[in-house]
Design an enzyme around this catalytic site. Structure first.
Site, short mmCIF file in Angstrom:
data_model
loop_
_atom_site.label_atom_id
_atom_site.label_comp_id
_atom_site.label_asym_id
_atom_site.label_seq_id
_atom_site.Cartn_x
_atom_site.Cartn_y
_atom_site.Cartn_z
N ILE A 1 4.80 -6.14 -8.39
CA ILE A 1 4.18 -6.07 -7.06
C ILE A 1 5.05 -5.08 -6.28
O ILE A 1 6.11 -5.43 -5.77
CB ILE A 1 4.14 -7.45 -6.37
CG1 ILE A 1 3.32 -8.43 -7.20
CG2 ILE A 1 3.54 -7.33 -4.97
CD1 ILE A 1 3.25 -9.83 -6.62
N PRO A 2 4.65 -3.81 -6.24
CA PRO A 2 5.56 -2.71 -5.90
C PRO A 2 5.85 -2.54 -4.40
O PRO A 2 5.43 -1.55 -3.77
CB PRO A 2 4.84 -1.49 -6.47
CG PRO A 2 3.39 -1.83 -6.35
CD PRO A 2 3.31 -3.32 -6.60
N CYS A 3 6.61 -3.47 -3.83
CA CYS A 3 6.96 -3.34 -2.42
C CYS A 3 7.88 -2.14 -2.17
O CYS A 3 8.06 -1.73 -1.02
CB CYS A 3 7.60 -4.63 -1.91
SG CYS A 3 8.95 -5.25 -2.91
N HIS A 4 8.44 -1.57 -3.24
CA HIS A 4 9.28 -0.37 -3.08
C HIS A 4 8.46 0.85 -2.67
O HIS A 4 9.02 1.86 -2.23
CB HIS A 4 10.05 -0.07 -4.38
CG HIS A 4 9.17 0.23 -5.56
ND1 HIS A 4 8.64 -0.75 -6.37
CD2 HIS A 4 8.72 1.42 -6.06
CE1 HIS A 4 7.91 -0.19 -7.32
NE2 HIS A 4 7.93 1.12 -7.16
N ARG A 5 7.14 0.77 -2.78
CA ARG A 5 6.28 1.91 -2.43
C ARG A 5 5.90 1.92 -0.94
O ARG A 5 5.14 2.79 -0.51
CB ARG A 5 5.01 1.90 -3.29
CG ARG A 5 5.30 2.11 -4.77
CD ARG A 5 4.04 2.00 -5.62
NE ARG A 5 4.38 1.98 -7.05
CZ ARG A 5 3.58 1.57 -8.02
NH1 ARG A 5 2.37 1.13 -7.71
NH2 ARG A 5 3.97 1.58 -9.27
#
Length: 361
Positions: A319-323
């Site tokens: 779940i790419p919260c780094h994006r």
């Protein structure tokens, strides 16, 4: 918190960071000291050098190329919280055979000093290695009992000499007797090594419920919340979802995977679920601002609430919260550290540019 726009680091910013031992800069640069010939992490606790004696590098390889050697205090060549190879091999053996028993003699035969191993497990797991072994066996027994296998056979297969001894160990871990386990649940936990350091993965029957870097500050709170939400005990052990998770993580870090398929099970409010679903909709190597994300979930004025939901994500990378970045393009906070956020974004951009055919596996 320091917010770095486009990661433009000046010498003044970097020098102040080493004076402050600012962990937000870990992995973004290394400090080399001309008078000693060593290079360090920004957080090194050794005495700070004078400004005129410092050279900054963006990678350890550059420092080594120029003749500097790694500091023995902060060990900049090691990944954060990395599991030593001998211990990693030991954990693999336990995963393959939970009934295995390694005594002090066996550990020495494998090149491990029992007292040093005890200290490592206490630091990273809060229990001794021998307690870890027992928990691993008990977890395996729990799953067999839950599937309907008889307690007596399982107790002796797990290496116990008596049913009472097995029952006492079982109850000390789970808080209830083996006969009650068919109505209970466990959360399996496993250490996974990555190019960005050790991660901890948790899984239940329905999927992965946590994937976090092991040095995250709020990790202990997250684990307690998971235990409460699932009304389950978190215990070291194998899970059917772990092999696919490890395979896909390896492919991701190799630049060969853009979309994960491993099942997830992430309880949350309806708003949190909407945010996490929208995070997964951000294309590989793409970014979105918090404002854009708020609009996408139909709450354009709820930027702060969205940021909180973003921060409550327990499954990093997948779940790419780094994006998610600031509206001005700045890299705002990331639970795994700003340097990891920068690394992940750079990695995805490079993977997309070099291998346009990357896909799921």
């Amino acid at each position: 918190m320091i917010i770095l726009k486009d990661m433009q680091l000046t010498d003044d910013i970097m020098y102040q960071a080493i004076l402050d031992k600012n962990a937000e800069f870990t992995g973004l640069f290394y400090t080399a000291v001309k008078t000693t010939g060593i290079f360090c992490r920004p957080t090194c606790t050794a005495r700070k050098p004078k400004r005129e004696n410092v050279v900054f590098y963006t990678s350890s390889s550059e420092a080594i190329r120029d003749g500097f050697r790694a500091c023995k205090v902060c060990r900049p060549m090691e990944l954060p919280d990395e599991t030593p190879p001998l211990i990693r091999d030991l954990l693999d053996k336990l995963s393959e055979d939970p009934s295995a028993k390694f005594r002090d003699h066996d550990l020495r035969q494998r090149g491990l000093e029992p007292h040093a191993l005890r200290r490592w497990f206490l630091k990273h797991h809060g229990i001794t290695f021998h307690a870890y072994q027992r928990m691993h066996r008990i977890n395996s027994a729990f799953k067999k009992i839950s599937s309907g296998a008889p307690v007596t056979g399982i107790a002796f297969d797990a290496g116990y000499d008596s049913l009472s001894g097995f029952g006492d160990s079982f109850k000390s871990v789970f808080g209830y007797a083996p006969s009650e386990s068919r109505q209970k649940q466990v959360i399996d936990i496993k250490r996974i090594e990555t190019p960005l350091g050790t991660m901890l993965a948790c899984a239940v029957k329905d999927g992965i419920c946590l994937l976090e870097f092991s040095d995250r500050k709020m990790l202990e709170t997250e684990l307690k919340d998971l235990s409460r939400i699932f009304n389950a005990t978190i215990i070291q052990g194998q899970n059917p979802h772990f092999p696919l998770l490890e395979k896909e993580l390896q492919a991701y870090f190799s630049g060969k995977l853009t979309e994960f398929t491993v099942p997830l099970h992430t309880p949350g409010t309806s708003f949190q679920q909407a945010v996490w679903n929208e995070l997964r909709a951000i294309p590989f190597a793409g970014t979105r601002s918090y404002k854009e994300m708020a609009g996408a979930v139909g709450k354009p004025d709820a930027v702060r609430a969205l940021a909180n939901a973003n921060g409550m994500n327990r499954v990093a990378i997948i779940i790419p919260c780094h994006r998610v970045i600031g509206s001005d393009g700045s890299l705002t906070g990331y639970a795994g550290g700003i340097w990891r956020k920068q690394w992940l974004l750079n990695h995805e951009s490079s993977a997309l540019a070099n291998s346009p055919a990357t896909t799921t596996i």
